[in-house]
Write a protein that holds these residues in place. Structure first.
Motif, short mmCIF file in Angstrom:
data_model
loop_
_atom_site.label_atom_id
_atom_site.label_comp_id
_atom_site.label_asym_id
_atom_site.label_seq_id
_atom_site.Cartn_x
_atom_site.Cartn_y
_atom_site.Cartn_z
N TYR A 1 -60.46 14.21 -31.66
CA TYR A 1 -62.03 14.80 -31.51
C TYR A 1 -62.65 13.56 -30.87
N LEU A 2 -62.66 12.38 -31.43
CA LEU A 2 -63.11 11.28 -30.69
C LEU A 2 -62.53 10.89 -29.41
N ALA A 3 -61.38 10.99 -29.31
CA ALA A 3 -60.74 10.68 -28.10
C ALA A 3 -61.34 11.65 -26.79
N ALA A 4 -61.17 12.96 -27.46
CA ALA A 4 -61.74 14.04 -26.16
C ALA A 4 -63.27 13.71 -26.06
N SER A 5 -64.04 13.20 -26.89
CA SER A 5 -65.31 13.23 -26.69
C SER A 5 -65.61 12.22 -25.90
N MET A 6 -65.06 11.04 -26.23
CA MET A 6 -65.13 9.99 -25.00
C MET A 6 -64.81 10.45 -23.71
N HIS A 7 -63.76 11.10 -23.67
CA HIS A 7 -63.33 11.58 -22.14
C HIS A 7 -64.44 12.48 -21.65
N ARG B 1 -58.92 4.29 -34.89
CA ARG B 1 -59.56 5.67 -34.92
C ARG B 1 -59.37 6.35 -33.49
N LEU B 2 -59.82 5.35 -32.62
CA LEU B 2 -59.81 6.13 -31.26
C LEU B 2 -58.41 6.62 -30.91
N ALA B 3 -57.19 6.21 -31.28
CA ALA B 3 -56.09 6.18 -30.80
C ALA B 3 -55.59 7.51 -31.79
N PRO C 1 -62.39 20.73 -32.86
CA PRO C 1 -62.30 20.90 -31.26
C PRO C 1 -63.57 20.48 -30.86
N VAL C 2 -63.47 19.84 -29.34
CA VAL C 2 -64.68 19.52 -28.74
C VAL C 2 -65.32 20.78 -28.02
N ARG C 3 -66.57 20.80 -28.28
CA ARG C 3 -67.28 21.97 -27.80
C ARG C 3 -67.92 21.63 -26.26
N ARG C 4 -67.40 22.00 -25.45
CA ARG C 4 -67.71 21.72 -23.98
C ARG C 4 -68.53 22.92 -23.35
N ARG D 1 -75.60 18.46 -20.99
CA ARG D 1 -74.10 18.43 -21.15
C ARG D 1 -73.86 17.06 -21.93
N LEU D 2 -74.09 15.83 -21.30
CA LEU D 2 -74.03 14.40 -21.68
C LEU D 2 -74.85 14.31 -22.94
N SER D 3 -76.03 14.88 -22.80
CA SER D 3 -76.85 14.73 -24.25
C SER D 3 -76.13 15.48 -25.17
N ASP D 4 -75.74 16.70 -25.08
CA ASP D 4 -75.14 17.44 -26.26
C ASP D 4 -73.95 16.60 -26.69
N SER D 5 -73.10 16.21 -25.56
CA SER D 5 -71.92 15.56 -26.27
C SER D 5 -72.17 14.37 -27.21
N ALA D 6 -73.06 13.68 -26.42
CA ALA D 6 -73.54 12.28 -27.00
C ALA D 6 -73.97 12.45 -28.62
N GLN D 7 -74.87 13.56 -28.80
CA GLN D 7 -75.25 13.73 -30.14
C GLN D 7 -74.15 14.56 -30.93
N ALA D 8 -73.22 15.31 -30.65
CA ALA D 8 -72.11 15.72 -31.04
C ALA D 8 -71.25 14.55 -31.64
N LEU D 9 -71.06 13.45 -30.68
CA LEU D 9 -70.29 12.72 -31.17
C LEU D 9 -70.82 11.41 -32.22
N VAL D 10 -72.01 11.20 -32.18
CA VAL D 10 -72.83 10.40 -33.16
C VAL D 10 -72.73 11.38 -34.51
N ALA D 11 -72.87 12.54 -34.48
CA ALA D 11 -72.77 13.51 -35.76
C ALA D 11 -71.35 13.17 -36.24
N HIS D 12 -70.39 13.42 -35.36
CA HIS D 12 -69.00 13.21 -36.00
C HIS D 12 -68.74 11.79 -36.62
#
Length: 213
Positions: free
Chosen positions: A135-141, A129-131, A203-206, A181-192
């Motif tokens: 969205y997941l790959a960009a979120s991890m980055h 899935r990561l590969a 798309p990743v929301r930065r 920003r880190l908190s927002d990204s983590a929450q978005a990733l969990v929701a995803h």
């Protein structure tokens, strides 16, 4: 009598020993002679029906724990484990004997092998899935980049005790912004990850970074 048929008596004997029961005591409980139970435990008599249910009840186990079907599945799992471990020679052909003589240890080994297989499948699925999930790959980055920025700013504050108040305030503001920003990204990733399939390409929301130096 097949090899798996023979294991029922061996398992009954092992379960009785594990329960701390004498052969005569178990025979009395189920209403047969100790000599007949001895023949069963030495795989010289087939067993099934009400007698099997009575023995299982007296031993405090499910009847399936003593049946050929359960033994066959257990033996198959043990043989798969031996094959994956590269075990060969006479030892590899004694799975049925091991299951019959040591059913408790056989269950532990088989259960461990099944859990390892399940974990390997989970890791493989997550790696795939990561590969393939942009969205997941960009979120991890994004998470890793933001965490590195916070660590770098914190190091500057820690190593430069004589910073001017204005610069120190700027660095504190940067840490606060990156933390949010880190908190927002983590929450978005969990929701995803919790969402249904079909959202993997969004798309990743930065947050726009407004560094103060």
């Amino acid at each position: 009598m097949t090899a798996t048929d023979a294991l029922t008596g061996s398992r009954i004997r092992e379960r009785r020993v594990m329960a701390g029961q004498k052969q005569a005591e178990l025979a009395r409980q189920i209403g047969i002679s100790a000599s007949y139970l001895n023949l069963i435990e030495h795989n010289r008599r087939r067993i099934g029906g009400k007698l099997l249910l009575d023995i299982a009840g007296a031993l405090g186990v499910e009847p399936q724990a003593l049946t050929v079907g359960a033994e066959a599945a257990l033996i198959a799992t043990l043989r798969e484990a031996a094959d994956e471990a590269g075990l060969s020679g006479p030892e590899a052909d004694r799975a049925d004997e091991f299951a019959g003589r040591f059913p408790g240890w056989a269950d532990v080994l088989a259960g461990t092998r099944q859990r390892v297989t399940a974990l390997e499948q989970t890791v493989e699925a997550l790696t795939d899935r990561l590969a393939h999930d942009p969205y997941l790959a960009a979120s991890m980055h994004e998470l890793l980049t933001t965490a590195a920025a916070i660590r770098s700013t914190a190091a500057i504050l820690n190593e430069n005790k004589a910073l001017e108040p204005e610069w120190r305030n700027r660095f504190h503001a940067n840490i606060n912004e990156d933390s949010q920003r880190l908190s927002d990204s983590a929450q978005a990733l969990v929701a995803h990850l919790d969402a249904d399939e079909g959202v993997a390409t969004r798309p990743v929301r930065r947050r726009k970074r407004s560094r103060r130096f």
